[in-house]
Motif scaffolding. Structure first.
Motif, PDB file in Angstrom:
ATOM      1  N   ILE A  89       0.860  -1.191   0.000  1.00 43.66           N
ATOM      2  CA  ILE A  89       0.000   0.000   0.000  1.00 43.66           C
ATOM      3  C   ILE A  89       0.891   1.234   0.000  1.00 43.66           C
ATOM      4  CG2 ILE A  89      -1.732   1.339   1.259  1.00 43.66           C
ATOM      5  CD1 ILE A  89      -2.670  -1.315   2.511  1.00 43.66           C
ATOM      6  N   LEU A  90       0.616   2.138  -0.920  1.00 41.19           N
ATOM      7  CA  LEU A  90       1.383   3.379  -0.987  1.00 41.19           C
ATOM      8  C   LEU A  90       0.467   4.558  -0.657  1.00 41.19           C
ATOM      9  CD1 LEU A  90       4.036   4.823  -1.717  1.00 41.19           C
ATOM     10  CD2 LEU A  90       3.202   4.961  -4.066  1.00 41.19           C
ATOM     11  N   LEU A  91       0.873   5.323   0.351  1.00 42.16           N
ATOM     12  CA  LEU A  91       0.149   6.546   0.682  1.00 42.16           C
ATOM     13  C   LEU A  91       0.813   7.655  -0.133  1.00 42.16           C
ATOM     14  CD1 LEU A  91       0.084   6.061   4.571  1.00 42.16           C
ATOM     15  CD2 LEU A  91      -1.559   5.231   2.866  1.00 42.16           C
ATOM     16  N   THR A  92       0.113   8.144  -1.110  1.00 42.80           N
ATOM     17  CA  THR A  92       0.747   9.111  -2.000  1.00 42.80           C
ATOM     18  C   THR A  92      -0.221  10.229  -2.354  1.00 42.80           C
ATOM     19  OG1 THR A  92       2.098   9.341  -3.988  1.00 42.80           O
ATOM     20  CG2 THR A  92       0.267   7.784  -4.136  1.00 42.80           C
ATOM     21  N   ASP A  93       0.257  11.445  -2.179  1.00 46.55           N
ATOM     22  CA  ASP A  93      -0.586  12.612  -2.404  1.00 46.55           C
ATOM     23  C   ASP A  93       0.337  13.826  -2.368  1.00 46.55           C
ATOM     24  OD1 ASP A  93      -2.519  14.741  -2.119  1.00 46.55           O
ATOM     25  OD2 ASP A  93      -3.939  13.249  -1.353  1.00 46.55           O
ATOM     26  N   ARG A  94       0.110  14.782  -3.217  1.00 48.45           N
ATOM     27  CA  ARG A  94       0.912  16.008  -3.168  1.00 48.45           C
ATOM     28  C   ARG A  94       0.867  16.610  -1.758  1.00 48.45           C
ATOM     29  NH1 ARG A  94       4.795  17.264  -4.877  1.00 48.45           N
ATOM     30  NH2 ARG A  94       4.564  19.532  -4.918  1.00 48.45           N
ATOM     31  N   ALA A  95      -0.279  16.447  -1.117  1.00 46.97           N
ATOM     32  CA  ALA A  95      -0.462  17.075   0.196  1.00 46.97           C
ATOM     33  C   ALA A  95       0.431  16.471   1.272  1.00 46.97           C
ATOM     34  CB  ALA A  95      -1.921  16.961   0.619  1.00 46.97           C
ATOM     35  N   PHE A  96       1.019  15.281   1.008  1.00 47.00           N
ATOM     36  CA  PHE A  96       1.902  14.673   1.998  1.00 47.00           C
ATOM     37  C   PHE A  96       3.324  15.244   1.939  1.00 47.00           C
ATOM     38  CE2 PHE A  96      -0.722  10.530   1.416  1.00 47.00           C
ATOM     39  CZ  PHE A  96      -1.661  10.966   2.341  1.00 47.00           C
ATOM     40  N   ALA A  97       3.630  15.971   0.865  1.00 45.52           N
ATOM     41  CA  ALA A  97       5.023  16.402   0.654  1.00 45.52           C
ATOM     42  C   ALA A  97       5.491  17.341   1.754  1.00 45.52           C
ATOM     43  CB  ALA A  97       5.154  17.075  -0.705  1.00 45.52           C
ATOM     44  N   GLY A  98       6.763  17.260   2.042  1.00 49.90           N
ATOM     45  CA  GLY A  98       7.355  18.160   3.025  1.00 49.90           C
ATOM     46  C   GLY A  98       7.078  17.754   4.462  1.00 49.90           C
ATOM     47  N   ALA A  99       6.645  16.512   4.653  1.00 49.56           N
ATOM     48  CA  ALA A  99       6.304  16.069   6.008  1.00 49.56           C
ATOM     49  C   ALA A  99       7.558  15.844   6.849  1.00 49.56           C
ATOM     50  CB  ALA A  99       5.497  14.777   5.933  1.00 49.56           C
ATOM     51  N   ASP A 100       7.543  16.269   8.095  1.00 50.08           N
ATOM     52  CA  ASP A 100       8.612  15.902   9.023  1.00 50.08           C
ATOM     53  C   ASP A 100       8.190  14.605   9.719  1.00 50.08           C
ATOM     54  OD1 ASP A 100       6.795  16.593  10.988  1.00 50.08           O
ATOM     55  OD2 ASP A 100       8.030  18.156  11.905  1.00 50.08           O
ATOM     56  N   THR A 101       8.914  14.218  10.772  1.00 53.33           N
ATOM     57  CA  THR A 101       8.601  12.912  11.361  1.00 53.33           C
ATOM     58  C   THR A 101       7.206  12.892  11.984  1.00 53.33           C
ATOM     59  OG1 THR A 101       9.672  13.517  13.433  1.00 53.33           O
ATOM     60  CG2 THR A 101      10.999  12.334  11.829  1.00 53.33           C
ATOM     61  N   TRP A 102       6.781  14.038  12.505  1.00 51.44           N
ATOM     62  CA  TRP A 102       5.448  14.066  13.131  1.00 51.44           C
ATOM     63  C   TRP A 102       4.370  13.799  12.082  1.00 51.44           C
ATOM     64  CZ3 TRP A 102       0.545  15.602  13.316  1.00 51.44           C
ATOM     65  CH2 TRP A 102      -0.140  15.451  14.539  1.00 51.44           C
ATOM     66  N   ALA A 103       4.410  14.586  10.997  1.00 49.95           N
ATOM     67  CA  ALA A 103       3.376  14.449   9.966  1.00 49.95           C
ATOM     68  C   ALA A 103       3.477  13.093   9.262  1.00 49.95           C
ATOM     69  CB  ALA A 103       3.499  15.590   8.962  1.00 49.95           C
ATOM     70  N   THR A 104       4.703  12.588   9.111  1.00 42.77           N
ATOM     71  CA  THR A 104       4.881  11.273   8.494  1.00 42.77           C
ATOM     72  C   THR A 104       4.243  10.195   9.364  1.00 42.77           C
ATOM     73  OG1 THR A 104       6.964  11.989   7.512  1.00 42.77           O
ATOM     74  CG2 THR A 104       6.609   9.620   7.654  1.00 42.77           C
ATOM     75  N   SER A 105       4.524  10.279  10.670  1.00 43.43           N
ATOM     76  CA  SER A 105       3.965   9.281  11.584  1.00 43.43           C
ATOM     77  C   SER A 105       2.442   9.356  11.578  1.00 43.43           C
ATOM     78  CB  SER A 105       4.462   9.525  13.012  1.00 43.43           C
ATOM     79  OG  SER A 105       5.849   9.634  13.032  1.00 43.43           O
ATOM     80  N   TYR A 106       1.937  10.588  11.554  1.00 44.49           N
ATOM     81  CA  TYR A 106       0.491  10.765  11.559  1.00 44.49           C
ATOM     82  C   TYR A 106      -0.127  10.124  10.312  1.00 44.49           C
ATOM     83  CZ  TYR A 106      -4.105  12.895  11.749  1.00 44.49           C
ATOM     84  OH  TYR A 106      -5.456  13.075  11.789  1.00 44.49           O
ATOM     85  N   THR A 107       0.461  10.424   9.157  1.00 47.22           N
ATOM     86  CA  THR A 107      -0.054   9.892   7.902  1.00 47.22           C
ATOM     87  C   THR A 107      -0.014   8.360   7.903  1.00 47.22           C
ATOM     88  OG1 THR A 107       0.811  11.863   6.841  1.00 47.22           O
ATOM     89  CG2 THR A 107       0.156  10.070   5.387  1.00 47.22           C
ATOM     90  N   LEU A 108       1.119   7.811   8.334  1.00 47.07           N
ATOM     91  CA  LEU A 108       1.234   6.348   8.366  1.00 47.07           C
ATOM     92  C   LEU A 108       0.223   5.742   9.339  1.00 47.07           C
ATOM     93  CD1 LEU A 108       5.117   5.999   8.199  1.00 47.07           C
ATOM     94  CD2 LEU A 108       3.507   5.161   6.474  1.00 47.07           C
ATOM     95  N   SER A 109       0.026   6.414  10.477  1.00 51.26           N
ATOM     96  CA  SER A 109      -0.916   5.859  11.457  1.00 51.26           C
ATOM     97  C   SER A 109      -2.337   5.870  10.894  1.00 51.26           C
ATOM     98  CB  SER A 109      -0.828   6.603  12.798  1.00 51.26           C
ATOM     99  OG  SER A 109      -1.320   7.913  12.665  1.00 51.26           O
ATOM    100  N   ARG A 110      -2.642   6.903  10.109  1.00 50.92           N
ATOM    101  CA  ARG A 110      -3.972   6.921   9.468  1.00 50.92           C
ATOM    102  C   ARG A 110      -4.077   5.831   8.411  1.00 50.92           C
ATOM    103  NH1 ARG A 110      -7.258  10.456  12.431  1.00 50.92           N
ATOM    104  NH2 ARG A 110      -8.787   9.736  10.903  1.00 50.92           N
ATOM    105  N   GLY A 111      -2.971   5.600   7.708  1.00 54.07           N
ATOM    106  CA  GLY A 111      -2.949   4.524   6.711  1.00 54.07           C
ATOM    107  C   GLY A 111      -3.200   3.177   7.366  1.00 54.07           C
ATOM    108  N   ILE A 112      -2.602   2.976   8.535  1.00 52.15           N
ATOM    109  CA  ILE A 112      -2.780   1.708   9.251  1.00 52.15           C
ATOM    110  C   ILE A 112      -4.223   1.571   9.729  1.00 52.15           C
ATOM    111  CG2 ILE A 112      -2.085   0.389  11.311  1.00 52.15           C
ATOM    112  CD1 ILE A 112       0.752   1.756  10.872  1.00 52.15           C
ATOM    113  N   ARG A 113      -4.798   2.662  10.206  1.00 48.55           N
ATOM    114  CA  ARG A 113      -6.224   2.638  10.597  1.00 48.55           C
ATOM    115  C   ARG A 113      -7.088   2.197   9.426  1.00 48.55           C
ATOM    116  NH1 ARG A 113      -6.913   6.986  14.781  1.00 48.55           N
ATOM    117  NH2 ARG A 113      -6.302   5.782  16.602  1.00 48.55           N
ATOM    118  N   ARG A 114      -6.738   2.696   8.231  1.00 47.98           N
ATOM    119  CA  ARG A 114      -7.525   2.380   7.044  1.00 47.98           C
ATOM    120  C   ARG A 114      -7.478   0.877   6.732  1.00 47.98           C
ATOM    121  NH1 ARG A 114      -9.894   1.470   2.736  1.00 47.98           N
ATOM    122  NH2 ARG A 114     -10.358   2.903   1.062  1.00 47.98           N
TER     123      ARG A 114
END
Lengths: 405, 262, 388
Positions: free
Chosen positions: B82-107
């Motif tokens: 599974i690839l989480l990919t979106d222009r809106a994810f760009a420029g993420a630091d570790t906080w935003a990366t972790s958040y995005t991945l955690s939402r991906g896992i919830r999904r």
């Protein structure tokens, strides 16, 4: 927020393409992309893989690239946050050396910022250690005691510190980049939604903006980056062993020691069954002042004794390159480098280590580096303060004799 | 048993340099690889999957090109990618990366175990694993060098520490981060590579994983990079010449003179 | 990058074999060479990566490739270690008699385990008095009810002792000479089947080479491949199929040595400049590279000819093995020369390539035998051409 290329300025020179660490810039034809005609046929296009790092901005000789940042708002009222905290990490009741080092640096930063330096101690029956923190530079010590805080597990530690942060609102928190500190700091930052910068090698205060300037190596140590947490608080950073110096302990220093009581009940879904000490690793590599490391050039496992003998003669610890570990000459715990440990001793002696960049990353911040290798072109010599081109099996015994004189 | 392994596609950092004159990155022919520690995470995931007859999903956040890393994970034996990919994810630091991945896992739904490499070699922060655990409110064991026991509801693992290790037990679901010592990653098989060629990588955008736009990408990142610069260059060292005994004597006296040795 | 017209699958095989060679073989090759030991761990890696499946038909658990796939994998492994490569290729050699002449039952019984890499194979023809002269085989197989009793011994058998499946040539009728030879499938552990002397070799030291000894070894008649008297023909057909593989091994060894030599020449400074900037070295490198490329092209062509199902493959097969092995010897010798004094030292990889190269001129038919095969074929073809 995005990187913008000013098409009127862009000449399609392609400079930026090589500078992009993410391979996210391509040179494209204006005509094929149906762009207005220009006397320059090509232009730089920022692709989707752009990570907004901004490396291209400086690379453009025509200043045609810029970053548009969206305005971010304060996540919390910044002015409510004050003081600099140092997390005093304890293991079995003893405070880790790195915490004293952070108090040394913290003192300097707190004075520059004009705030108090506070040490935070979590544990069980540890109040007796608090005075030492005052002697090491802290103005104040908060401590929380609970049986669940005796040894580190991430959940109760996170519950306790997050609560204390919300109560006391510190502006800055520094922690040691130890196995505990890295996990703990991450979890706290995640919970309270703030920025955390790992492995800072330099910290400073921007007095105008009141921000902590956090500098750390990136891309395996090949570049340095200065990082800010602008709109969230506290500003959190971790620092490795030996980066900063502790102050000389001053028993005459006075300060407040305050016990804090966690209002609820701490809980953990993880329990520690056993704490095992590795006796083969008498000196913790990360804390060693002197490290003697051996690599592929030693040829055989038996020859590794030579490394141990020199380490013993110097009172240092034994390290190894990945090649030596992969060949099973010495356990992984001794590996220095990108996939092993990062060390910063005062003296690092590399025996028969060619010094691939992966190894350099783990030891390049050593105070003095000595390389002994028979290959004069070994890259290790590029970063060594002293180099001897010669046979390890001749030079090292000579060195041991010399040291014993 | 459902296992998710988080992987990151990283530039082979050993190739990245900075031009000291212009203060900019020099990037020539730098290859993209799966973060080496994530290969250990994948290997551990594969072993647990094989032992417990589980399902193994590789998850990554990144640009569309990161699909190749997930294909590689499938070639190694993962069931899906599974690839989480979106222009809106760009420029993420570790906080935003972790958040995005955690939402991906919830999904993905109910997951028993999440495995991450101890850190990525391009950032070296070691922050994403524990942060995901916090955001999912599950326990976390970092720096795992050996899993002693695992069943449907518990994991017993050794956490590497400075000068030894701790044996920890945790309930599942949990997240672990693994060190290199835990295993030797396998190589892909030809059949796996052939399967990977055909397998579709699932792609989720920000909308698919229900992310608030101010919590992801640069917007959601508490940290910003103020500047990047070349590390201070070390002075060219001294080469000590002479016969071994001569060189050794010179070196020792030099070190004593400079106060390195007492 | 030269495009050799490989399919996507073939490119995958190349990439995977290269990765295994670099990541798993290179770190241990010097040690394997010094100890002279076959590596079961590396064979396990090759097995798990499906590389033993590439030359086996799909219906028997393989991936359905042929000689070209075998060559691609062998070449990549040889670039790093000719010894590991031959342990791999010798399994194909041992499997060929079954693939070429075996019954469906025999194929079903033995090929899947070879394809999965669970079992290595070996081929046994050479004896103390029968090297290039296959007619001189002295091992006998006497029919006794529904089995054969084997007596005799085989020497210099690659994978001897480490393989589980052996295809062995023995005489069922000595009076008929080569026409009295038959081919049997033996399994490790059969009563009366033992292993003798382990050879200490000059090169390809990462492969096992051992004596096979048969003492009243009872082999079920169902293990006879094809029928009695077919052993010699089966051997020749096996070699026709396997020789491009040895050619590929030779090309790989030559390329590996060339790569090392070029890297060294670019780094080694003499008279204030890299030695690669001297014309004497540069032209030597040019000749080496050109010859390696020519050999490679011939090997791929021969392998494709084999895979096309063409009947007359002996000549091209022999040519590819002959030319590639002679080039390997020349190129590796020159690689040592480029390394100069360092090239002669065990510590540098150049001399190992040279030692590994030599065997390619000897086994599976010496260069002299290859020339015989080629010469006879060319003359035969000339007669046929005249008739037209």
């Amino acid at each position: 927020m995005s990187i913008k290329v000013d098409l009127e300025k862009c000449t399609g020179c392609g400079f930026c393409v090589n500078y992009c660490p993410f391979d996210a810039i391509s040179m494209r034809s204006r005509q094929e992309d149906s762009l207005p005609a220009s006397r320059f046929r090509r232009y730089a296009k920022i692709e989707d893989s752009c990570n907004l790092c901004g490396a291209c901005i400086d690379s453009c000789p025509l200043h045609a690239i810029s970053m548009e940042r969206a305005e971010k708002k304060e996540r919390v009222p910044l002015k409510d946050y004050k003081d600099l905290w140092v997390f005093a990490e304890q293991r079995e009741g003893k405070i880790e050396e790195v915490s004293y080092e952070l108090l040394g640096k913290g003192r300097e930063l707190a004075d520059k910022r004009g705030c108090s330096l506070v040490a935070v101690l979590l544990g069980d029956d540890i109040s007796s250690e608090a005075e030492k923190l005052i002697h090491a530079g802290a103005d104040k010590v908060f401590f929380i005691e609970d049986p669940l805080l005796a040894n580190f597990t991430d959940e109760p530690y996170t519950q306790a510190l997050s609560w204390l942060i919300e109560e006391e609102k510190p502006e800055i928190i520094l922690m040691g980049a130890t196995t505990i500190g890295r996990a703990f700091a991450s979890r706290v930052a995640a919970k309270i939604w703030t920025g955390l910068t790992a492995d800072c090698t330099e910290l400073d205060i921007d007095t105008e903006r009141g921000l902590l300037l956090q500098t750390r190596p990136a891309f395996g140590g090949n570049i340095m980056a200065t990082i800010l947490t602008e709109h969230n608080r506290p500003q959190m950073a971790t620092v490795r062993y030996k980066v900063f110096k502790p102050l000389k302990s001053d028993p005459s220093r006075k300060g407040e020691v305050i016990e804090k009581k966690y209002p609820g009940k701490l809980s953990s879904r993880t329990s520690i069954l056993e704490i095992i000490k590795d006796t083969t690793q008498e000196i913790n590599l990360s804390e060693a002042d002197i490290i003697v490391a051996g690599g592929r050039g030693l040829g055989k496992p038996e020859n590794f004794k030579l490394v141990e003998e020199l380490a013993q003669a110097l009172g240092g610890a034994v390290g190894a390159s990945r090649a030596a570990v992969d060949a099973d000459w010495i356990p992984y715990a001794h590996q220095v480098g990108q996939t092993g440990r990062t060390v910063a001793p005062k003296l690092y002696i590399a025996l028969g280590i060619s010094g691939a960049i992966q190894h350099q990353v783990g030891m390049r911040s050593a105070g003095t580096i000595i390389a002994i290798n028979k290959d004069p072109h070994a890259p290790i010599f590029n970063i060594a303060n002293y180099g001897i081109v010669g046979d390890v099996f001749e030079v090292v015994p000579a060195l041991i004799r010399e040291l014993k004189k | 048993m459902k296992i998710v392994v988080c992987i990151k596609q990283v530039p082979d950092t050993t190739e990245v340099r900075i031009n000291p004159k212009t203060n900019t990155l020099i990037r020539e022919g730098v290859e993209s690889i799966i973060n080496p520690f994530d290969l250990n995470a994948l290997e551990e995931g594969l072993r647990i999957k094989e032992k417990m007859n589980g399902e193994l999903i590789a998850l990554s956040m990144g640009p569309p090109q990161a699909e190749s890393a997930l294909k590689e994970a499938i070639a190694l034996g993962c069931d899906s990618g599974i690839l989480l990919t979106d222009r809106a994810f760009a420029g993420a630091d570790t906080w935003a990366t972790s958040y995005t991945l955690s939402r991906g896992i919830r999904r993905i739904g109910e997951v028993d175990l999440i495995i991450c490499g101890k850190q990525a070699i391009d950032g070296d922060t070691a922050q994403v694993g524990p942060s995901i655990a916090e955001m999912l409110d599950i326990p976390c064991i970092t720096y795992v060098r050996k899993i002693e026991e695992i069943d449907k509801s518990n994991i017993k693992a050794q956490r590497m520490m400075e000068g030894g290790y701790h044996l920890l037990e945790s309930s599942l679901p949990a997240l672990i981060t693994v060190v290199k010592e835990i295993n030797e990653p396998r190589l892909p098989s030809l059949r796996g590579k052939m399967r990977a060629r055909k397998e579709e990588i699932i792609k989720y955008s920000a909308a698919d994983i229900v992310c608030e736009i101010d919590s992801i990408g640069q917007m959601g990142s508490p940290t910003v990079v103020e500047k990047i610069f070349a590390p201070p260059v070390r002075d060219k060292g001294t080469m000590i010449k002479g016969e071994p005994s001569e060189a050794a004597a010179k070196l020792v006296s030099e070190l004593k003179e400079k106060g390195v040795l007492l | 990058m030269i495009d050799y017209g490989f399919t996507e699958e073939q490119l995958m095989i190349q990439e995977l074999a290269r990765q295994i060679a670099e990541e798993r073989v290179r770190p241990v090759r010097a040690q394997l060479d010094e100890e002279g030991s076959h590596s079961a761990e590396i064979m396990q890696v090759l097995a798990e990566s499906d590389l033993f499946a590439v030359f086996i038909p799909e219906e028997y658990g393989g991936l359905g490739g042929g000689a070209l796939e075998l060559c691609i994998a062998t070449e990549e492994l040889s670039k790093v270690c000719g010894g590991v490569a031959v342990s791999y290729a010798a399994t194909a050699l041992g499997a060929y008699p079954i693939m070429l002449g075996g019954s469906d039952e025999q194929k079903k019984k033995y090929l899947p385990a070879i394809a999965s890499g669970e079992k290595l194979a070996a081929f046994g023809i050479t004896e103390p008095n029968a090297g290039s002269d296959a007619g001189g085989v002295e091992t006998t197989a006497e029919k006794d009810g529904d089995s054969y009793i084997l007596n005799g011994s085989k020497i210099f058998i690659t994978n001897g002792g480490v393989a589980d499946i052996y295809t062995v040539i023995a005489m069922t009728d000595r009076s008929r000479g080569a026409r009295g030879a038959s081919c049997f499938i033996l399994e490790k552990g059969m009563e009366g089947f033992e292993f003798g002397k382990e050879e200490d070799k000059m090169g390809i030291r990462a492969s096992a080479t051992r004596e096979l000894i048969f003492t009243d070894c009872r082999v079920p008649a169902e293990n006879l491949i094809s029928r009695e008297g077919m052993g010699f023909i089966l051997s020749m057909r096996t070699f026709d199929h396997s020789r491009p593989g040895i050619g590929a091994q030779a090309v790989g060894i030559a390329q590996g040595a060339l790569n090392e030599a070029v890297d060294y020449a670019s780094e080694r400074i003499q008279f204030g400049q890299p030695v690669s900037s001297f014309q004497a070295i540069r032209h030597l490198i040019a000749d080496m590279a050109t010859k390696v490329e020519a050999a490679r092209t011939l090997v791929y062509q021969a392998a494709r000819q084999v895979d096309s199902g063409a009947k007359n493959i002996s000549k091209l097969s022999a040519m590819s093995k002959l030319f590639a092995s002679e080039i390997a010897m020349e190129v590796t010798t020159n690689a040592v020369q480029i390394f100069g004094g360092y090239g002669y030292m065990r510590e540098y990889p150049a001399e190992k390539f040279m030692r590994d190269a030599k065997i390619t001129q000897i086994y599976e038919g010496t260069s002299q035998i290859q020339r015989e095969v080629i010469g006879l074929e060319v003359i035969k073809e000339a007669k046929f051409r005249d008739k037209k």
